[in-house]
Design an enzyme around this catalytic site. Structure first.
Site, PDB file in Angstrom:
ATOM      1  N   ARG A 163       0.842  -1.199   0.000  1.00 26.73           N
ATOM      2  CA  ARG A 163       0.000   0.000   0.000  1.00 26.73           C
ATOM      3  C   ARG A 163       0.878   1.252   0.000  1.00 26.73           C
ATOM      4  O   ARG A 163       1.553   1.543   0.980  1.00 26.73           O
ATOM      5  CB  ARG A 163      -0.944   0.029   1.214  1.00 26.73           C
ATOM      6  CG  ARG A 163      -1.775   1.309   1.282  1.00 26.73           C
ATOM      7  CD  ARG A 163      -3.011   1.195   2.160  1.00 26.73           C
ATOM      8  NE  ARG A 163      -2.724   1.095   3.573  1.00 26.73           N
ATOM      9  CZ  ARG A 163      -3.640   1.236   4.537  1.00 26.73           C
ATOM     10  NH1 ARG A 163      -4.895   1.484   4.220  1.00 26.73           N
ATOM     11  NH2 ARG A 163      -3.304   1.099   5.794  1.00 26.73           N
ATOM     12  N   ASP A 442      -4.153   3.827  14.278  1.00 20.43           N
ATOM     13  CA  ASP A 442      -3.281   4.269  13.199  1.00 20.43           C
ATOM     14  C   ASP A 442      -3.746   5.649  12.772  1.00 20.43           C
ATOM     15  O   ASP A 442      -4.551   6.289  13.459  1.00 20.43           O
ATOM     16  CB  ASP A 442      -3.251   3.265  12.047  1.00 20.43           C
ATOM     17  CG  ASP A 442      -4.593   3.123  11.327  1.00 20.43           C
ATOM     18  OD1 ASP A 442      -5.531   3.898  11.615  1.00 20.43           O
ATOM     19  OD2 ASP A 442      -4.694   2.230  10.469  1.00 20.43           O
TER      20      ASP A 442
END
Length: 519
Positions: A163, A442
């Protein structure tokens, strides 16, 4: 280190960096930048135009100009090798320890994250690429400061899906013709250049807001395949539907990427952040209750996930579920039991809804997710045959944010402030995935925290339990009280949190001012 024409690298030169930043690799990055960065900047400007329209009273709906795409008969490419069965995917940053643990976890797929679970510290950017290349070659090992050695196991390993950063983030340490390069193109370009012959180049694409942004990625893929003589469709990409605008363009996004498509993912936490961000000035119809009370079963979130499965399977694409934030504890049986129960319930809902697999953030959760999907899939690799023709989701269903039950409380405000500051402290120090209060935080969950504080403050919210209005003074006092119990020097993180949570102007992504503070 390489010396490509028009390219300047300004970050410190670490051990083995020259293996990644070769002249040939940097030349490829320069070509990507010159071919596509202008379009990237134009698309970011279109985001600003849409935000202005929303602030003036506009809303979202399915696009009339792409009706033909939604009504036509077409399908994406067949599942690519290594992506036929995705029943459990583990996510995490690309430091050496996590890379080894992920590849030894027993998951089907590893999302090798250079985005929300990572920070773009220059060392992380380059060392992550080194770790991925070494892992693909089978040579990666790691010894912890305590002397524990980690090595790759001999058994089957997950398919790696990398990613890159979103379109909005620059890479300030690589300048092309004097301008910062795109973080997206940097991460993609370095990974593809060094690994496209050694492994299948698969990607997760974050933070997109329109099918035009998907079209740009598709053109980048075609450019890379042609440049290196790879067949069309060698590159495959799964798109995270994690912005509110993208939820209204799922079919169009699949269509733009169809030869390169590997499906869609329900990026639930960024999606919630995007809902708050897009309607942050629109009053009570779009106010959410405390972050931790907004579950995947509330109406607007359920509409989004059911539409995702319906859309994907209609077009022959995988639908991948999202992350449950609870993490297990090997030291506290009580915490462990609650985490396993919560995660299990989440994965049972997704498997029952027709998802083809789902995410976990910890190796101990791989067996939980796998067992649940095994029970539904049995001997099938996926649920693409479950078309979910029973699902009918309207634009009004997606927009029903104000119907979310729950309260806005002082405890919720305190949690948002505390988690936001603690996360930013870790982020500034180079860590992007942090366990706080037995939850995996996150950048996405930190974004929810700070944007919710901003929304409550700027919409004159009175807390349901105390009646006190959310003001800058209240947020400052709570920050002082919460930080007093944490210890350590959190001054820089506190200052940054206040900048993105209570300032008059709303910063699109907290990672932008955070990155400016990062060396």
């Amino acid at each position: 280190m390489g010396n490509a024409t028009g390219v300047e690298t300004t970050g410190p030169f670490g051990d083995r960096f020259a293996e990644i930043l070769t002249e040939e690799a940097l030349s490829f990055l320069a070509d990507l930048h010159r071919a596509f960065d202008g379009r990237r900047l134009e698309l970011l400007a279109l985001r600003k135009e849409r935000e202005a329209a929303l602030a003036a009273g506009a809303t979202f709906g399915f696009l009339p100009e792409t009706r033909d795409v939604r009504e036509a008969e077409w399908r994406v490419a067949e599942p690519a090798p290594g992506l036929e069965d995705r029943r459990v995917e583990i996510t995490g940053p690309t430091d050496a320890k996590m890379t080894i643990n992920a590849l030894n976890s027993g998951a089907k797929v590893w999302l090798a994250d250079h985005e929300d679970a990572n920070t773009p510290l220059w060392q992380n950017v380059v060392e992550g690429q080194l770790n991925l290349r070494d892992a693909i070659a089978g040579s990666l090992s790691y010894t912890s400061p305590e002397g524990k050695r980690y090595t790759l196991g001999e058994g089957p390993r997950p398919t790696i899906v990398m990613r890159p950063r979103g379109w909005h983030l620059p890479e300030k340490h690589i300048l092309v013709d004097g301008a910062p390069s795109s973080g997206s193109l940097t991460d993609f370009g370095l990974y593809f250049f060094h690994n496209h012959l050694a492994t299948r180049p698969y990607f997760y694409l974050p933070k997109m807001e329109s099918h035009l942004e998907a079209r740009l990625w598709n053109d980048v893929f075609a450019f890379a395949e042609e440049r290196f003589g790879r067949p069309t469709g060698t590159i495959r990409a799964t798109v995270l539907i994690e912005t509110f605008p993208a939820a209204f363009e799922m079919e169009e996004i699949l269509y733009e990427l169809r030869e390169h498509s590997a499906g869609l993912n329900a990026g639930r936490w960024d999606y919630m952040f995007s809902v708050i961000k897009k309607f942050r000035t629109r009053g009570r119809d779009f106010l959410l209750p405390d972050r931790n009370t907004v579950t995947m079963t509330v109406p607007f979130m359920r509409a989004y996930t059911e539409l995702l499965v319906r859309t994907c399977h209609k077009r022959g694409a995988h639908a991948i579920g999202g992350m449950a934030a609870f993490i297990p504890s090997r030291r506290d049986p009580g915490v462990n039991r609650v985490a396993l129960e919560k995660v299990g319930a989440d994965k049972r809902r997704e498997a029952g809804d027709g998802f083809d697999g789902s995410w976990v953030a910890h190796p101990d959760l791989v067996p939980v997710c796998r067992e649940i999907f095994d029970g539904v899939l049995r001997d099938r690799p996926n649920q693409l045959d479950r078309l979910r023709e029973d699902v009918s989701v309207t634009a009004e269903d997606l927009l029903a944010v104000g119907a979310t039950p729950g309260r806005r409380t002082e405890e919720g405000l305190r949690n948002a402030v505390s988690v936001g500051v603690q996360y930013l402290d870790a982020w500034l120090k180079g860590t992007g995935a942090v366990a706080i209060n037995n939850m995996m935080e996150d950048a996405a969950t930190a974004e929810i925290s700070r944007s919710q504080v901003w929304q409550w403050l700027h919409n004159d919210v009175a807390l349901d339990d105390t009646g006190e209005r959310v003001t800058r003074e209240l947020v400052e006092r709570i920050a002082d009280e919460e930080l007093a119990g944490l210890g350590g020097d959190l001054g820089a993180a506190r200052e940054l949190f206040m900048e993105v949570a209570v300032a008059d102007d709303f910063v699109d992504f907290l990672t932008i001012p955070a990155y400016e503070r990062m060396p």
